[in-house]
Design a protein around this motif. Sequence first.
Motif, PDB file in Angstrom:
ATOM      1  N   GLY A  12      46.767  46.740  35.023  1.00  0.00           N
ATOM      2  CA  GLY A  12      47.600  46.308  33.849  1.00  0.00           C
ATOM      3  C   GLY A  12      47.778  45.201  34.639  1.00  0.00           C
ATOM      4  O   GLY A  12      47.532  43.974  33.010  1.00  0.00           O
ATOM      5  N   PHE A  13      48.411  44.390  35.638  1.00  0.00           N
ATOM      6  CA  PHE A  13      48.581  43.953  35.956  1.00  0.00           C
ATOM      7  C   PHE A  13      48.074  42.418  37.014  1.00  0.00           C
ATOM      8  O   PHE A  13      48.752  41.325  37.181  1.00  0.00           O
ATOM      9  CB  PHE A  13      50.451  43.952  36.907  1.00  0.00           C
ATOM     10  CG  PHE A  13      51.343  44.044  35.755  1.00  0.00           C
ATOM     11  CD1 PHE A  13      51.824  42.936  34.214  1.00  0.00           C
ATOM     12  CD2 PHE A  13      51.954  45.527  35.555  1.00  0.00           C
ATOM     13  CE1 PHE A  13      52.597  43.754  33.457  1.00  0.00           C
ATOM     14  CE2 PHE A  13      52.698  45.879  34.402  1.00  0.00           C
ATOM     15  CZ  PHE A  13      53.143  45.151  33.626  1.00  0.00           C
ATOM     16  N   ALA A  14      46.377  43.079  36.990  1.00  0.00           N
ATOM     17  CA  ALA A  14      45.463  42.165  37.808  1.00  0.00           C
ATOM     18  C   ALA A  14      45.883  41.026  37.228  1.00  0.00           C
ATOM     19  O   ALA A  14      45.912  40.838  35.900  1.00  0.00           O
ATOM     20  CB  ALA A  14      44.630  42.482  37.862  1.00  0.00           C
ATOM     21  N   ALA A  15      45.679  40.197  37.785  1.00  0.00           N
ATOM     22  CA  ALA A  15      45.333  38.323  37.847  1.00  0.00           C
ATOM     23  C   ALA A  15      44.124  37.896  38.033  1.00  0.00           C
ATOM     24  O   ALA A  15      43.663  36.860  38.321  1.00  0.00           O
ATOM     25  CB  ALA A  15      46.441  37.976  38.059  1.00  0.00           C
ATOM     26  N   SER A  16      42.834  39.091  37.634  1.00  0.00           N
ATOM     27  CA  SER A  16      41.357  38.185  38.236  1.00  0.00           C
ATOM     28  C   SER A  16      40.647  39.519  38.565  1.00  0.00           C
ATOM     29  O   SER A  16      41.094  40.617  38.598  1.00  0.00           O
ATOM     30  CB  SER A  16      41.286  37.700  40.313  1.00  0.00           C
ATOM     31  OG  SER A  16      41.480  39.294  41.112  1.00  0.00           O
ATOM     32  N   GLN A  17      39.764  39.134  37.890  1.00  0.00           N
ATOM     33  CA  GLN A  17      38.253  40.193  37.305  1.00  0.00           C
ATOM     34  C   GLN A  17      38.755  40.888  38.758  1.00  0.00           C
ATOM     35  O   GLN A  17      38.159  42.605  37.969  1.00  0.00           O
ATOM     36  CB  GLN A  17      36.866  39.739  37.170  1.00  0.00           C
ATOM     37  CG  GLN A  17      36.835  40.782  36.344  1.00  0.00           C
ATOM     38  CD  GLN A  17      36.763  41.060  35.135  1.00  0.00           C
ATOM     39  OE1 GLN A  17      37.647  40.809  34.492  1.00  0.00           O
ATOM     40  NE2 GLN A  17      35.844  42.560  34.705  1.00  0.00           N
TER      41      GLN A  17
ATOM     42  N   ASP B  14      39.654  52.726  42.185  1.00  0.00           N
ATOM     43  CA  ASP B  14      40.127  53.307  42.619  1.00  0.00           C
ATOM     44  C   ASP B  14      40.835  54.435  41.826  1.00  0.00           C
ATOM     45  O   ASP B  14      41.133  55.012  42.265  1.00  0.00           O
ATOM     46  CB  ASP B  14      41.632  52.669  42.736  1.00  0.00           C
ATOM     47  CG  ASP B  14      41.019  51.724  44.593  1.00  0.00           C
ATOM     48  OD1 ASP B  14      39.586  51.419  45.361  1.00  0.00           O
ATOM     49  OD2 ASP B  14      41.493  50.690  45.123  1.00  0.00           O
ATOM     50  N   LEU B  15      41.926  54.103  40.821  1.00  0.00           N
ATOM     51  CA  LEU B  15      42.121  54.553  39.564  1.00  0.00           C
ATOM     52  C   LEU B  15      41.132  56.436  39.075  1.00  0.00           C
ATOM     53  O   LEU B  15      41.313  57.209  39.056  1.00  0.00           O
ATOM     54  CB  LEU B  15      42.659  54.164  39.241  1.00  0.00           C
ATOM     55  CG  LEU B  15      42.945  55.009  37.299  1.00  0.00           C
ATOM     56  CD1 LEU B  15      44.546  55.775  37.658  1.00  0.00           C
ATOM     57  CD2 LEU B  15      43.187  54.236  36.005  1.00  0.00           C
ATOM     58  N   PHE B  16      40.007  55.977  38.481  1.00  0.00           N
ATOM     59  CA  PHE B  16      39.083  56.783  38.379  1.00  0.00           C
ATOM     60  C   PHE B  16      38.626  57.562  38.942  1.00  0.00           C
ATOM     61  O   PHE B  16      38.339  58.704  38.666  1.00  0.00           O
ATOM     62  CB  PHE B  16      38.356  56.141  36.938  1.00  0.00           C
ATOM     63  CG  PHE B  16      38.762  56.154  35.967  1.00  0.00           C
ATOM     64  CD1 PHE B  16      39.021  56.878  35.448  1.00  0.00           C
ATOM     65  CD2 PHE B  16      38.933  54.790  35.469  1.00  0.00           C
ATOM     66  CE1 PHE B  16      39.896  57.356  34.158  1.00  0.00           C
ATOM     67  CE2 PHE B  16      39.805  53.864  34.321  1.00  0.00           C
ATOM     68  CZ  PHE B  16      39.846  55.615  33.670  1.00  0.00           C
TER      69      PHE B  16
ATOM     70  N   LYS C 250      44.534  48.305  30.306  1.00  0.00           N
ATOM     71  CA  LYS C 250      42.762  48.724  30.633  1.00  0.00           C
ATOM     72  C   LYS C 250      42.187  49.789  31.368  1.00  0.00           C
ATOM     73  O   LYS C 250      41.027  49.449  31.902  1.00  0.00           O
ATOM     74  CB  LYS C 250      42.379  47.258  30.711  1.00  0.00           C
ATOM     75  CG  LYS C 250      42.976  46.189  30.228  1.00  0.00           C
ATOM     76  CD  LYS C 250      42.505  44.696  30.957  1.00  0.00           C
ATOM     77  CE  LYS C 250      43.640  43.500  29.782  1.00  0.00           C
ATOM     78  NZ  LYS C 250      44.527  42.976  30.349  1.00  0.00           N
ATOM     79  N   CYS C 251      42.903  50.674  31.622  1.00  0.00           N
ATOM     80  CA  CYS C 251      42.410  52.046  32.248  1.00  0.00           C
ATOM     81  C   CYS C 251      41.569  52.560  31.179  1.00  0.00           C
ATOM     82  O   CYS C 251      42.197  53.699  30.556  1.00  0.00           O
ATOM     83  CB  CYS C 251      43.561  52.665  32.799  1.00  0.00           C
ATOM     84  SG  CYS C 251      44.687  52.022  33.854  1.00  0.00           S
TER      85      CYS C 251
END
Length: 327
Positions: free
Chosen positions: A184-189, A198-200, A244-245
Amino acid sequence: MTPAQFTAETSGRGEFVRQANRFTQRITADGSSDWPVEPGRYRLVVSLACPWAHRSVIVRRLLGLEDALSLAVVDPIRDARGWRFSLDEGGRDPVLGIEFLSEAYLATDPSFTGRYTVPAIVDVHTGQVATNDYPRITLDLSTQWREFHRDGAPDLYPEPLRAEIDAVIEPIFRNVNNGVYRCGFAASQQAYEEAFHDLFGELDRLSDRLATQRYLVGDTITEADIRLFTTLVRFDAVYHGHFKCNRQKLTEMPVLWAYARDLFQTPGFGDTVDFDHIKRHYYGTHEQLNPSGIVPLGPDESGWHTPHGREALGGSPFGTGTPPPAV
């Protein structure tokens, strides 16, 4: 007062960086710290929206520590000075006598300049924060506060299983609990895509593990299940869209959806969930992600009460113990 925007720290690569816990002393039963276990001395300050704080609410209820450790609930919307006690009469916590959690932080360390985070356990006598070390808080409630557990309370961190629990919760923290924030708070693609995979990837591994066993470790609920649950219960309501997950919703992952419903329907879990606080906090506080501040009406919560069929895998939530009394 206007809501405060949550400003996420990021690395040079655009990776979300979680703020370290400032107050990491422990509340112990053996007198080995400055904060001894003492019923009535401390107040647990939480937001019902926060997954880290939600862990402590669940553990406190499962163990029956309501009389030993009082609970303060902040408004789900932070204002410019952080978490506020605007849900209480006069906008002031009736026990601590403060309007903002920041007052307890600054009473403990006047030079503190970070975010004022929950959960925090505050000493009622001095108004100082004893600890805001959320990973340790729940473990210590299970181990250090044992004298004050209710009869029939579950052992959420049983000694023979601690090594396995620790091994299971480490990737859950990195890839799932913190992983949704990394998305959610990533600042780059690149940072976002790495966190997403990693999450999924971790959710897939957990799904494989839970396909043949009812709980993550052993035959009863443990600390590991609590830590996973607080992220899963927020997944479709906020993380899927807001963070955006969105590879899948929880309801589209059959094993994890059934597992989450099983826990939700277990006393001490679903009865501590407040979807209104959850949605209003995330959508109303993260201005950079949701500038309009509009809070979505969905998803439909009725699915949480549908049959899950997990009993067929054996085990029971409380083993030889008993569930907490009804709220």
